[in-house]
Scaffold this motif. Structure first.
Motif, PDB file in Angstrom:
ATOM      1  N   THR A  36       0.838  -1.193   0.000  1.00 29.42           N
ATOM      2  CA  THR A  36       0.000   0.000   0.000  1.00 29.42           C
ATOM      3  C   THR A  36       0.877   1.248   0.000  1.00 29.42           C
ATOM      4  O   THR A  36       1.813   1.356   0.792  1.00 29.42           O
ATOM      5  CB  THR A  36      -0.917   0.009   1.232  1.00 29.42           C
ATOM      6  OG1 THR A  36      -1.700  -1.185   1.227  1.00 29.42           O
ATOM      7  CG2 THR A  36      -1.847   1.217   1.211  1.00 29.42           C
ATOM      8  N   LEU A  37       0.555   2.176  -0.877  1.00 33.37           N
ATOM      9  CA  LEU A  37       1.334   3.400  -1.013  1.00 33.37           C
ATOM     10  C   LEU A  37       0.479   4.611  -0.673  1.00 33.37           C
ATOM     11  O   LEU A  37      -0.685   4.716  -1.089  1.00 33.37           O
ATOM     12  CB  LEU A  37       1.882   3.520  -2.437  1.00 33.37           C
ATOM     13  CG  LEU A  37       2.859   2.404  -2.818  1.00 33.37           C
ATOM     14  CD1 LEU A  37       3.116   2.407  -4.314  1.00 33.37           C
ATOM     15  CD2 LEU A  37       4.162   2.562  -2.058  1.00 33.37           C
ATOM     16  N   PHE A  38       1.066   5.518   0.081  1.00 29.26           N
ATOM     17  CA  PHE A  38       0.424   6.756   0.485  1.00 29.26           C
ATOM     18  C   PHE A  38       1.161   7.933  -0.158  1.00 29.26           C
ATOM     19  O   PHE A  38       2.287   7.779  -0.636  1.00 29.26           O
ATOM     20  CB  PHE A  38       0.471   6.908   2.006  1.00 29.26           C
ATOM     21  CG  PHE A  38      -0.472   6.018   2.748  1.00 29.26           C
ATOM     22  CD1 PHE A  38      -1.707   6.490   3.184  1.00 29.26           C
ATOM     23  CD2 PHE A  38      -0.138   4.703   3.029  1.00 29.26           C
ATOM     24  CE1 PHE A  38      -2.579   5.675   3.882  1.00 29.26           C
ATOM     25  CE2 PHE A  38      -1.002   3.874   3.721  1.00 29.26           C
ATOM     26  CZ  PHE A  38      -2.227   4.362   4.141  1.00 29.26           C
ATOM     27  N   PRO A  39       0.560   9.113  -0.155  1.00 29.23           N
ATOM     28  CA  PRO A  39       1.328  10.300  -0.553  1.00 29.23           C
ATOM     29  C   PRO A  39       2.345  10.631   0.526  1.00 29.23           C
ATOM     30  O   PRO A  39       2.292  10.103   1.647  1.00 29.23           O
ATOM     31  CB  PRO A  39       0.258  11.387  -0.676  1.00 29.23           C
ATOM     32  CG  PRO A  39      -0.810  10.963   0.282  1.00 29.23           C
ATOM     33  CD  PRO A  39      -0.818   9.452   0.233  1.00 29.23           C
ATOM     34  N   GLY A  40       3.295  11.503   0.204  1.00 33.34           N
ATOM     35  CA  GLY A  40       4.380  11.831   1.117  1.00 33.34           C
ATOM     36  C   GLY A  40       4.007  12.855   2.161  1.00 33.34           C
ATOM     37  O   GLY A  40       2.843  13.238   2.339  1.00 33.34           O
TER      38      GLY A  40
END
Length: 606
Positions: A153-157
């Protein structure tokens, strides 16, 4: 006949009991277990050889997807740089305390491979007479810096989370990221970034920071620390004493921070104070000069007044201090690679991260201890901190992970939904003078998507123009993607103009526009001149709009990975509201001393 227990058995028994048995019996997660017994930790240290002690201080890169059987090219890289073929040999030779994963080192192909690599590394650590497991780390900041890509899962920074501004969301993001890392055997994340980015020209921090307001950054830093703790992994606040106000990159130069002591305490210190109050596991140093805090000319990584005088004594921090990577130019300009690790330890560091020449660094530290330049007592102080951290995270009890655990945690539907929900809240509407946005739901608009296609971190998707065009199409607005790059020439601009013919709207992604970005500025000017409404989307720094006039709407999304592109598509199409607020000020292009859009600016749809 009575047999004396082996040295390894004695050490293993002491290590296994370093975290209280009562916590385990009660089913308390390792991260929440009682503090380890320092006497037992010292008993382990007392039985370690000097070489084993020195090795525990180092956190090192290694090439390959496997601990014992890397690809031939990776084995050759290991031989060329470290004189070994694989991770197992590296650990055995130097008694390492930690390994750091990089995508460019081919450590992070997919979640199950990562789990197998982690298990192989832990087996190697426990197979050569030492019962001490390794800290396995990576830089999974999210956004611009993510070493592990999809299907994780990838989130914004950080800056996107700063635009959201909700500590609960920041904590939830860290909890998801930490849970997935832990399932893959990564037990130390070099995140969150605690730097306060008050310099729009900062080339190395920028969108990695939560923003320019020290108190807001402090709140989000503490929230992420707690999220990682809930996930059971170690987190790392970086880069102490604060890398946010510089126009140079410490990977290539030695930046100078000109803050006075009062300015440092007001601007840079609050996030680190908040991280310490939240129980941060480790703090990473910065390769920067801060003359007001130490006028010796030494970077903070090598500064006793900064690491010991301020971090340890003034801020009261007694956890692990890890250096930033020792191969960076900022720490190598004044001293040789043999002196840098020695001076870092003398300054107050505990972990030495990724020296360019491990053999040189390892022997330099060993020689310094043997000669008495560094006392063994000083090394033992660092070992206590490092081993206590490993005990708190449950690594002595069980450092291994399973494929079932990967399947239960990594990229699961609930995590992906959390990422999309939080990312929607980060998109910031800066300008919408003609109320062109949102696009009407029932009337389809034929769109052209042009702009920069910066390389995304490995495995995080892209190219952004194509991802954005597909997302808009899926939402009912057919969109054609035409990448134009970060420096479009006349031919590329003419191609974009031809493609714009007959379109109802143009979405242009811009990337770090400055006065020198003549191609991007000319592209936007030419597209605006067609009369077709232009929606500008800043896909990294939010300052671009100051250089671009006449656009029908301007948005900031603070990142260009798939999760951010899908979110901005939903906002453009009116499926999500733009609720993000600027976490940094946008200065005017013609007068940078004046503010075009202040911190907190963000429009809503009416």
């Amino acid at each position: 006949m009575h047999h004396q227990p082996s040295r390894r058995t004695v050490l293993a028994t002491a290590a296994a009991t370093a975290v209280t048995a009562s916590a385990f019996a009660a089913g308390v997660p390792a991260a929440q277990a009682a503090a380890p017994d320092r006497r037992l930790i010292r008993a382990i240290i007392a039985r370690m050889s000097r070489a084993e002690k020195v090795g525990q201080l180092f956190v090192m890169r290694v090439y390959g997807h496997s601990a014992t059987a890397p690809d031939a090219a990776d084995a050759a890289s290991n031989q060329a740089e470290m004189g070994v073929s694989n991770a197992a040999e590296l650990i055995a030779k130097y008694h390492l305390g930690g390994i750091i994963y990089f995508s460019w080192a081919h450590n992070t192909r997919d979640p199950h491979q990562i789990a197998d690599l982690s298990n192989g590394i832990q087996r190697a650590a426990l197979a050569h007479g030492s019962p001490i497991p390794l800290l396995i780390s990576t830089d999974q900041e999210q956004g611009a810096v993510a070493r592990i890509g999809s299907p994780a899962t990838l989130f914004p920074g950080g800056m996107a989370l700063g635009a959201d501004g909700d500590p609960h969301d920041a904590r939830a993001a860290a909890r998801v990221v930490g849970t997935e890392l832990g399932a893959m055997g990564v037990n130390q994340n070099f995140s969150p970034v605690a730097d306060v980015n008050i310099n729009p020209a900062n080339p190395v921090i920028g969108v990695r920071s939560f923003g320019a307001d020290p108190q807001a950054v402090a709140a989000l830093t503490a929230a992420q620390v707690r999220g990682f703790q809930e996930a059971g992994i170690a987190s790392t606040a970086k880069h102490f004493p604060g890398h946010g106000d510089t126009g140079t990159d410490s990977h290539f130069e030695l930046p100078i921070i000109t803050h006075s002591p009062a300015e440092w305490r007001r601007i840079d210190a609050p996030p680190f104070r908040a991280a310490i109050a939240a129980g941060i596991d480790s703090i990473m140093t910065a390769h920067i000069l801060v003359p007001a805090l130490d006028d010796s000319g030494d970077p903070a990584t090598l500064s006793h007044p900064i690491l010991t005088g301020i971090l340890r004594e003034e801020l009261g921090y007694d956890g692990v201090v890890i250096t930033d990577a020792l191969g960076m130019a900022g720490v190598r300009q004044k001293y040789g690679d043999d002196r840098v690790p020695v001076l870092a330890l003398k300054a107050g560091a505990d972990q030495l991260l990724n020296p360019p020449l491990l053999d040189v660094a390892w022997h330099a530290v060993l020689d310094a201890v043997t000669s008495g330049e560094i006392t063994e007592q000083r090394i033992d102080e660092s070992l206590v901190r490092i081993l206590e951290l490993k005990a708190r995270k449950g690594l002595f009890r069980n450092p291994y992970v399973t494929h079932q655990g990967v399947n239960r945690a990594v990229g699961v539907r609930s995590h992906l939904a959390t990422a999309d929900r939080i990312t929607d809240r980060t998109v910031t509407l800066l300008s919408n003078p003609s109320r062109f946005l949102p696009l009407p739901r029932r009337a389809h608009r034929n769109l052209l998507v042009v702009g920069a296609d910066p390389a995304a971190p490995s495995g995080t998707g892209g190219p952004p123009t194509s991802v954005l065009a597909k997302a808009l199409t899926d939402l009912g607005h057919p969109a054609q993607a035409l990448p134009t790059g970060t420096a479009p020439d006349r031919a590329v601009i003419d191609q974009a103009l031809a493609a714009a013919h007959g379109k109802d709207g143009i979405v242009v992604g811009t990337y770090n526009v400055t006065e020198a970005s003549t191609g991007q500025i000319a592209l936007v000017e030419a597209l605006v001149a067609t009369g077709v409404p232009v929606v500008q989307v800043a896909v990294r720094n939010p300052y671009d709009i100051a250089w671009l006039s006449g656009v029908a709407a301007g948005l900031a999304v603070y990142g260009w990975t798939d999760v951010s592109m899908r979110a901005v598509a939903r906002v453009i199409a009116g499926r999500a509201a733009p609720t993000g607020r600027l976490p940094v000020a946008v200065p005017r292009a013609d007068d940078p001393g004046q503010v075009l859009y202040p911190i907190g600016h963000g429009l809503k749809y009416r």
